[in-house]
Design a protein around this motif. Sequence first.
Motif, PDB file in Angstrom:
ATOM      1  N   PRO A  15      39.867  43.742  44.079  1.00 54.41           N
ATOM      2  CA  PRO A  15      38.451  43.710  43.701  1.00 54.41           C
ATOM      3  C   PRO A  15      38.222  43.810  42.192  1.00 54.41           C
ATOM      4  O   PRO A  15      38.873  44.592  41.494  1.00 54.41           O
ATOM      5  N   THR A  21      30.322  42.795  37.166  1.00 57.00           N
ATOM      6  CA  THR A  21      29.524  42.059  38.153  1.00 57.00           C
ATOM      7  C   THR A  21      28.032  42.254  37.906  1.00 57.00           C
ATOM      8  O   THR A  21      27.625  43.091  37.096  1.00 57.00           O
ATOM      9  N   ASP A 108      32.816  38.573  51.098  1.00 55.24           N
ATOM     10  CA  ASP A 108      33.890  38.733  50.136  1.00 55.24           C
ATOM     11  C   ASP A 108      34.163  37.366  49.495  1.00 55.24           C
ATOM     12  O   ASP A 108      34.482  36.411  50.198  1.00 55.24           O
ATOM     13  N   TYR A 151      35.286  40.007  45.035  1.00 63.73           N
ATOM     14  CA  TYR A 151      34.140  40.905  44.934  1.00 63.73           C
ATOM     15  C   TYR A 151      33.289  40.763  46.177  1.00 63.73           C
ATOM     16  O   TYR A 151      33.084  39.659  46.684  1.00 63.73           O
TER      17      TYR A 151
END
Length: 164
Positions: A15, A21, A108, A151
Amino acid sequence: MAFSITSTAFEYGKPIPVAHTCDGDDVSPPLRWEGEPKGTVTFALIMEDVDAPGGVFTHWIVYNIPADVHHLEKIIPIKKHLNNKAVQGQNDFGKIGYRGPCPPRKLDHHYYFRIYALKRKMDPESCNNRSGFYQSIKDHILAEAEYMGTYKKKPITVSSEEQY
């Protein structure tokens, strides 16, 4: 040594930290590369979400990175021309520079950072979007390396008091 790219922010296939992000500070992660072939004049980098609902989604384009530059530090400024002489193109958000992962909730996604060792510099306006990027570099690639992170947005939780 083979051409490779890495990040100190996350391991390959793991991740991407929230700071990089849309749920965090949305700042670019630090990247480092090495092992480019002789004759490399410049580097070009693209970050893409291959799981986006509408097809591949571009999050970042940086090109004309000088051959003596082997890293991009955390938090690259949001401007077209960087101090190291590199140029940033437009992402699929319609903006210049980095925009981090921001997938729909609970899904995901896989984000690929691909760097290319090129035998010549690109015209400063040639790589302004994904199609221009690939069209411009296609006949000038000496080597390619990639690094991938994932992510997944956290689900929104609502307390029992907020449900009513």
